[in-house]
Design an enzyme around this catalytic site. Structure first.
Site, mmCIF file in Angstrom:
data_model
loop_
_atom_site.group_PDB
_atom_site.id
_atom_site.type_symbol
_atom_site.label_atom_id
_atom_site.label_comp_id
_atom_site.label_asym_id
_atom_site.label_seq_id
_atom_site.Cartn_x
_atom_site.Cartn_y
_atom_site.Cartn_z
ATOM 1 N N ASP A 7 25.247 27.101 22.124
ATOM 2 C CA ASP A 7 26.165 28.437 22.571
ATOM 3 C C ASP A 7 27.161 27.729 23.697
ATOM 4 O O ASP A 7 26.746 26.649 24.163
ATOM 5 C CB ASP A 7 25.293 29.440 22.955
ATOM 6 N N SER A 8 27.936 28.358 24.235
ATOM 7 C CA SER A 8 28.597 27.879 25.593
ATOM 8 C C SER A 8 27.688 27.795 26.756
ATOM 9 O O SER A 8 28.090 27.561 27.700
ATOM 10 C CB SER A 8 29.873 28.867 25.605
ATOM 11 N N CYS A 70 26.302 31.451 18.716
ATOM 12 C CA CYS A 70 27.857 31.782 19.599
ATOM 13 C C CYS A 70 28.408 32.556 18.426
ATOM 14 O O CYS A 70 29.147 31.952 17.604
ATOM 15 C CB CYS A 70 28.348 30.798 20.049
ATOM 16 N N GLU A 148 26.565 33.557 33.354
ATOM 17 C CA GLU A 148 26.216 32.269 33.690
ATOM 18 C C GLU A 148 25.815 32.115 34.943
ATOM 19 O O GLU A 148 24.955 31.087 35.629
ATOM 20 C CB GLU A 148 27.507 31.530 33.337
ATOM 21 N N CYS A 180 29.031 39.208 21.019
ATOM 22 C CA CYS A 180 29.026 38.187 21.608
ATOM 23 C C CYS A 180 27.351 37.935 22.484
ATOM 24 O O CYS A 180 27.196 38.894 22.857
ATOM 25 C CB CYS A 180 29.913 38.234 22.896
ATOM 26 N N HIS A 182 26.230 36.605 24.897
ATOM 27 C CA HIS A 182 26.224 36.822 26.064
ATOM 28 C C HIS A 182 25.886 38.170 26.629
ATOM 29 O O HIS A 182 25.250 38.737 27.617
ATOM 30 C CB HIS A 182 27.287 36.067 26.915
HETATM 31 N N1 DGL Z 1 28.292 33.437 23.750
HETATM 32 C C1 DGL Z 1 29.318 33.333 22.974
HETATM 33 C C2 DGL Z 1 29.625 34.412 21.976
HETATM 34 O O1 DGL Z 1 28.748 34.612 21.237
HETATM 35 C C3 DGL Z 1 30.411 32.729 23.874
HETATM 36 C C4 DGL Z 1 30.975 33.443 25.064
HETATM 37 C C5 DGL Z 1 31.933 32.507 25.842
HETATM 38 O O2 DGL Z 1 31.668 31.342 25.947
HETATM 39 O O3 DGL Z 1 33.042 33.087 26.019
HETATM 40 O O4 DGL Z 1 30.865 34.759 21.620
#
Ligand code: DGL
Length: 258
Positions: A7-8, A70, A148, A180, A182
């Protein structure tokens, strides 16, 4: 078996958490691409390049399969990555289908990054399953940065959500879909602005089930020993601060279920 996930940042820990529930005794290699977070504000080409680097790194670690933990990278790059790399790749998608099936007569709001919200993959998914036109989509670009920094329910997060939703009629929604990974971390903050009783759905458990099914089909047996290795953009997480942060996020997810 060795399972790679990327993931990011810390969003995909929700997928790792879900995978540990049903595949507890595997070796996990979790790659957080913190050099390039947020993916949701990048171009499709950039997301493909970053995702390719993550997969190459995980292949070097001898992973048997990779989970794109992600939604943004899945929307922007899953098909491209599957063509490019020989390793089995599982993606994550917003859980729109179960949301539509259990709509309870109310509307559904999908929250996602800007890239996921405008990508054709989500549009196609919605037009496949949403016959009654119940689904709305909203991009929430600022939340990833808060996550983050480990800020999940602060006054700044609450102010950001109030600003984003402004005068929107949130009473019409019976379901909120986390598009997302996150966003799972903001469950409590989101509960405060949504109508009481709003169903909150995310795709982590479904993705973990897809992973298990795929591993079973390929006959990839467990090695019987749980290991979790964390990496940030290809560098081992060995400083105690970051490791403690990741472990506290995992513990937080566990508490959320009690
Ligand atoms: N966690 C990621 C997602 O599910 C990406 C969030 C990001 O880096 O913008 O979309």
């Amino acid at each position: 078996m060795k399972i790679g996930m990327f993931d990011s940042g810390i969003g995909g820990l929700t997928v790792l958490h879900a995978a540990l529930k049903i595949l507890p005794d595997e070796a996990y290699f979790y790659y957080a691409d913190t050099d390039n977070v947020p993916y949701g504000e990048k171009t499709i080409e950039q997301i493909r390049e970053y995702s390719g680097k993550a997969i190459e790194f995980l292949m070097e670690k001898d992973c048997d399969a990779v989970v794109i933990a992600c939604n943004t990278a899945t929307a922007a790059a899953a098909e491209y990555l599957r063509k490019k790399y020989p390793i089995p790749i599982i993606g994550i998608e917003p859980a729109v289908k179960p949301a539509v099936e259990h709509n309870g007569g109310k509307r559904i709001l999908v929250i996602a990054t800007a890239v996921t919200a405008r990508e054709k993959k989500l549009e196609d998914l919605i037009s496949r399953v949403d016959n009654e036109g119940l689904v709305d989509v909203k991009a929430l670009p600022e939340l990833v940065g808060f996550a983050e920094h480990g800020e999940f329910d602060s006054p700044a997060v609450n102010a950001c959500l109030r600003k984003e939703f402004g005068s929107a009629d949130l009473k019409q929604y019976g379901t909120l879909v986390f598009g997302c990974t996150h966003f799972n971390h903001f469950r409590h903050a989101l509960e405060k602005i949504m109508e009481p009783g709003t169903l909150m759905i995310d795709g982590s458990a479904g993705t973990a089930r897809n992973l298990k099914k795929m591993l079973n089909e390929k006959g990839l047996a467990s090695e019987g020993k749980r290991e979790i290795h964390y990496y940030r953009s290809g560098r081992e997480v060995d400083d105690s601060g970051t490791l403690a942060f990741y472990e506290s996020v995992m513990a937080h997810l566990e508490e959320g279920e009690e």
